[in-house]
Design an enzyme around this catalytic site. Sequence first.
Site, PDB file in Angstrom:
ATOM      1  N   ARG A 139      22.533   6.010  -7.080  1.00  0.00           N
ATOM      2  CA  ARG A 139      22.808   4.990  -6.059  1.00  0.00           C
ATOM      3  C   ARG A 139      23.994   5.418  -5.183  1.00  0.00           C
ATOM      4  O   ARG A 139      23.998   5.174  -3.976  1.00  0.00           O
ATOM      5  CB  ARG A 139      23.096   3.640  -6.724  1.00  0.00           C
ATOM      6  CG  ARG A 139      21.827   2.986  -7.258  1.00  0.00           C
ATOM      7  CD  ARG A 139      22.132   1.886  -8.247  1.00  0.00           C
ATOM      8  NE  ARG A 139      22.880   0.787  -7.692  1.00  0.00           N
ATOM      9  CZ  ARG A 139      23.577  -0.080  -8.436  1.00  0.00           C
ATOM     10  NH1 ARG A 139      23.627   0.056  -9.741  1.00  0.00           N
ATOM     11  NH2 ARG A 139      24.213  -1.067  -7.859  1.00  0.00           N
ATOM     12  N   ARG A 196      29.630  -4.426 -15.705  1.00  0.00           N
ATOM     13  CA  ARG A 196      29.072  -5.610 -15.043  1.00  0.00           C
ATOM     14  C   ARG A 196      27.978  -6.247 -15.904  1.00  0.00           C
ATOM     15  O   ARG A 196      27.163  -5.557 -16.522  1.00  0.00           O
ATOM     16  CB  ARG A 196      28.480  -5.232 -13.691  1.00  0.00           C
ATOM     17  CG  ARG A 196      27.769  -6.433 -13.051  1.00  0.00           C
ATOM     18  CD  ARG A 196      27.492  -6.258 -11.608  1.00  0.00           C
ATOM     19  NE  ARG A 196      26.649  -5.125 -11.325  1.00  0.00           N
ATOM     20  CZ  ARG A 196      26.349  -4.735 -10.093  1.00  0.00           C
ATOM     21  NH1 ARG A 196      26.839  -5.392  -9.067  1.00  0.00           N
ATOM     22  NH2 ARG A 196      25.590  -3.694  -9.888  1.00  0.00           N
ATOM     23  N   ARG A 240      21.416  -1.369   5.427  1.00  0.00           N
ATOM     24  CA  ARG A 240      21.770  -0.263   4.544  1.00  0.00           C
ATOM     25  C   ARG A 240      21.331   1.075   5.114  1.00  0.00           C
ATOM     26  O   ARG A 240      21.546   2.117   4.498  1.00  0.00           O
ATOM     27  CB  ARG A 240      21.049  -0.474   3.231  1.00  0.00           C
ATOM     28  CG  ARG A 240      21.995  -0.491   2.060  1.00  0.00           C
ATOM     29  CD  ARG A 240      21.198  -0.912   0.913  1.00  0.00           C
ATOM     30  NE  ARG A 240      21.816  -0.805  -0.331  1.00  0.00           N
ATOM     31  CZ  ARG A 240      22.177  -1.852  -1.053  1.00  0.00           C
ATOM     32  NH1 ARG A 240      22.078  -3.065  -0.561  1.00  0.00           N
ATOM     33  NH2 ARG A 240      22.629  -1.663  -2.252  1.00  0.00           N
ATOM     34  N   ARG A 287      22.307  -4.987 -15.726  1.00  0.00           N
ATOM     35  CA  ARG A 287      21.223  -4.660 -14.789  1.00  0.00           C
ATOM     36  C   ARG A 287      20.630  -3.303 -15.139  1.00  0.00           C
ATOM     37  O   ARG A 287      21.364  -2.387 -15.508  1.00  0.00           O
ATOM     38  CB  ARG A 287      21.786  -4.622 -13.351  1.00  0.00           C
ATOM     39  CG  ARG A 287      21.537  -5.890 -12.572  1.00  0.00           C
ATOM     40  CD  ARG A 287      22.302  -5.978 -11.283  1.00  0.00           C
ATOM     41  NE  ARG A 287      22.145  -4.841 -10.372  1.00  0.00           N
ATOM     42  CZ  ARG A 287      22.666  -4.810  -9.145  1.00  0.00           C
ATOM     43  NH1 ARG A 287      23.359  -5.847  -8.692  1.00  0.00           N
ATOM     44  NH2 ARG A 287      22.505  -3.769  -8.375  1.00  0.00           N
ATOM     45  N   LYS A 292      31.188  -6.152  -3.116  1.00  0.00           N
ATOM     46  CA  LYS A 292      30.658  -6.915  -1.967  1.00  0.00           C
ATOM     47  C   LYS A 292      30.203  -8.309  -2.413  1.00  0.00           C
ATOM     48  O   LYS A 292      30.544  -9.310  -1.796  1.00  0.00           O
ATOM     49  CB  LYS A 292      29.458  -6.184  -1.336  1.00  0.00           C
ATOM     50  CG  LYS A 292      29.753  -4.766  -0.895  1.00  0.00           C
ATOM     51  CD  LYS A 292      28.532  -4.094  -0.299  1.00  0.00           C
ATOM     52  CE  LYS A 292      27.396  -3.875  -1.283  1.00  0.00           C
ATOM     53  NZ  LYS A 292      27.673  -2.901  -2.348  1.00  0.00           N
TER      54      LYS A 292
HETATM   55  P1  AP5 Z   1      29.951  -6.559  -7.378  1.00  0.00           P
HETATM   56  O1  AP5 Z   1      30.638  -7.606  -6.581  1.00  0.00           O
HETATM   57  O2  AP5 Z   1      28.747  -6.953  -8.166  1.00  0.00           O
HETATM   58  O3  AP5 Z   1      29.691  -5.277  -6.489  1.00  0.00           O
HETATM   59  P2  AP5 Z   1      28.640  -5.046  -5.332  1.00  0.00           P
HETATM   60  O4  AP5 Z   1      29.349  -4.234  -4.292  1.00  0.00           O
HETATM   61  O5  AP5 Z   1      28.025  -6.336  -4.879  1.00  0.00           O
HETATM   62  O6  AP5 Z   1      27.653  -4.128  -6.133  1.00  0.00           O
HETATM   63  P3  AP5 Z   1      26.067  -4.063  -6.258  1.00  0.00           P
HETATM   64  O7  AP5 Z   1      25.792  -3.093  -7.363  1.00  0.00           O
HETATM   65  O8  AP5 Z   1      25.468  -5.422  -6.393  1.00  0.00           O
HETATM   66  O9  AP5 Z   1      25.735  -3.453  -4.915  1.00  0.00           O
HETATM   67  P4  AP5 Z   1      24.552  -2.628  -4.574  1.00  0.00           P
HETATM   68  O10 AP5 Z   1      24.815  -2.511  -3.127  1.00  0.00           O
HETATM   69  O11 AP5 Z   1      24.324  -1.347  -5.264  1.00  0.00           O
HETATM   70  O12 AP5 Z   1      23.346  -3.483  -5.148  1.00  0.00           O
HETATM   71  P5  AP5 Z   1      22.412  -4.593  -4.493  1.00  0.00           P
HETATM   72  O13 AP5 Z   1      22.256  -5.665  -5.454  1.00  0.00           O
HETATM   73  O14 AP5 Z   1      22.837  -4.911  -3.093  1.00  0.00           O
HETATM   74  O15 AP5 Z   1      31.068  -5.926  -8.375  1.00  0.00           O
HETATM   75  C1  AP5 Z   1      30.706  -4.950  -9.334  1.00  0.00           C
HETATM   76  C2  AP5 Z   1      31.426  -5.249 -10.659  1.00  0.00           C
HETATM   77  O16 AP5 Z   1      32.835  -5.056 -10.502  1.00  0.00           O
HETATM   78  C3  AP5 Z   1      31.255  -6.706 -11.129  1.00  0.00           C
HETATM   79  O17 AP5 Z   1      31.135  -6.709 -12.538  1.00  0.00           O
HETATM   80  C4  AP5 Z   1      32.560  -7.396 -10.681  1.00  0.00           C
HETATM   81  O18 AP5 Z   1      32.911  -8.459 -11.546  1.00  0.00           O
HETATM   82  C5  AP5 Z   1      33.562  -6.257 -10.752  1.00  0.00           C
HETATM   83  N1  AP5 Z   1      34.584  -6.334  -9.713  1.00  0.00           N
HETATM   84  C6  AP5 Z   1      34.387  -6.691  -8.413  1.00  0.00           C
HETATM   85  N2  AP5 Z   1      35.548  -6.620  -7.730  1.00  0.00           N
HETATM   86  C7  AP5 Z   1      36.487  -6.193  -8.621  1.00  0.00           C
HETATM   87  C8  AP5 Z   1      37.872  -5.921  -8.526  1.00  0.00           C
HETATM   88  N3  AP5 Z   1      38.567  -6.065  -7.375  1.00  0.00           N
HETATM   89  N4  AP5 Z   1      38.508  -5.512  -9.627  1.00  0.00           N
HETATM   90  C9  AP5 Z   1      37.854  -5.369 -10.783  1.00  0.00           C
HETATM   91  N5  AP5 Z   1      36.541  -5.616 -10.943  1.00  0.00           N
HETATM   92  C10 AP5 Z   1      35.858  -6.031  -9.874  1.00  0.00           C
HETATM   93  O19 AP5 Z   1      21.041  -3.745  -4.365  1.00  0.00           O
HETATM   94  C11 AP5 Z   1      20.309  -3.349  -5.503  1.00  0.00           C
HETATM   95  C12 AP5 Z   1      19.096  -2.529  -5.068  1.00  0.00           C
HETATM   96  O20 AP5 Z   1      18.259  -3.332  -4.197  1.00  0.00           O
HETATM   97  C13 AP5 Z   1      19.399  -1.282  -4.248  1.00  0.00           C
HETATM   98  O21 AP5 Z   1      19.703  -0.147  -5.068  1.00  0.00           O
HETATM   99  C14 AP5 Z   1      18.089  -1.110  -3.466  1.00  0.00           C
HETATM  100  O22 AP5 Z   1      17.095  -0.526  -4.271  1.00  0.00           O
HETATM  101  C15 AP5 Z   1      17.689  -2.551  -3.160  1.00  0.00           C
HETATM  102  N6  AP5 Z   1      18.198  -3.018  -1.853  1.00  0.00           N
HETATM  103  C16 AP5 Z   1      19.069  -4.058  -1.634  1.00  0.00           C
HETATM  104  N7  AP5 Z   1      19.300  -4.208  -0.325  1.00  0.00           N
HETATM  105  C17 AP5 Z   1      18.564  -3.242   0.321  1.00  0.00           C
HETATM  106  C18 AP5 Z   1      18.410  -2.883   1.682  1.00  0.00           C
HETATM  107  N8  AP5 Z   1      19.057  -3.519   2.675  1.00  0.00           N
HETATM  108  N9  AP5 Z   1      17.570  -1.841   1.979  1.00  0.00           N
HETATM  109  C19 AP5 Z   1      16.902  -1.195   1.007  1.00  0.00           C
HETATM  110  N10 AP5 Z   1      17.018  -1.475  -0.311  1.00  0.00           N
HETATM  111  C20 AP5 Z   1      17.844  -2.503  -0.651  1.00  0.00           C
END
Ligand code: AP5
Length: 210
Positions: free
Chosen positions: A167, A123, A88, A156, A13
């Site tokens: 997760r 990552r 979420r 991370r 994402k």
């Molecule tokens: P990346 O683009 O970083 O993936 P992502 O989907 O953004 O993953 P996140 O882990 O950031 O999502 P998340 O939803 O768990 O965490 P968030 O930060 O929102 O890609 C992942 C890896 O793959 C990278 O290394 C990239 O280079 C690689 N990659 C990407 N595309 C690729 C491809 N096509 N081919 C190969 N490699 C590829 O949230 C973290 C925490 O915050 C949550 O656990 C929660 O505790 C809290 N939080 C955040 N938002 C909320 C909310 N709305 N409500 C409650 N808690 C929340």
Amino acid sequence: MNLIFLGAPGAGKGTQAEIVCEKLGIPAISTGNMLREAVKNQTAAGLAAKEYMDRGDLVPDDVVVGILKDRIAMDDAKKGFILDGFPRTVPQAETLDAMGVQIDKVIEIYVPDEKICARLSGRRVCEGCGNSYHVDFKPTKVEGVCDACGAAVVQRIDDKPETVLSRLETYKEKTAPLKDFYAAKGKLVTVEGQEEISETAKLTMAAIEG
Ligand code: AP5
């Protein structure tokens, strides 16, 4: 245009939001990035969020909604935005509706579980600007150093294998029901996350423009 990017942790994402926001000239708003910044700065929201994030649980809705409301009220979000990681839960989506925010499309990036673990274990994120890399799929030019700002890139805390599994469970239980929520409104489009970031970007743009 107001967009939501939905998908499991590590589906890509944030990576796609970075690409699409440049193409459309609208900001990508990541609640995960904002929460990590709040933790780093030890704000009240950050202190409330840290323990949930470290163990891979969702942060309570009131904390996240507070941060999000402030961000989408900013000037640069007036012409549109991409929400990455929000909503979420169904209550968060209902809060967006109650705020009068019109969503044009919800793009789900689908990647099977077995690929998620490889993506997250490789990552690395910049400690300075938050840019995201992957040791195999999107490496930094100099190992361990951010291309954009020169700060160190690190793993991370919540990308450890045991936290990733938790997760994924949380995603299935609390976030996946949003697919039905937005499908019922005719807003959901699913994109299959490809091996190549640029291939996924093409499909994502086609889904947005289609
Ligand atoms: P990346 O683009 O970083 O993936 P992502 O989907 O953004 O993953 P996140 O882990 O950031 O999502 P998340 O939803 O768990 O965490 P968030 O930060 O929102 O890609 C992942 C890896 O793959 C990278 O290394 C990239 O280079 C690689 N990659 C990407 N595309 C690729 C491809 N096509 N081919 C190969 N490699 C590829 O949230 C973290 C925490 O915050 C949550 O656990 C929660 O505790 C809290 N939080 C955040 N938002 C909320 C909310 N709305 N409500 C409650 N808690 C929340």
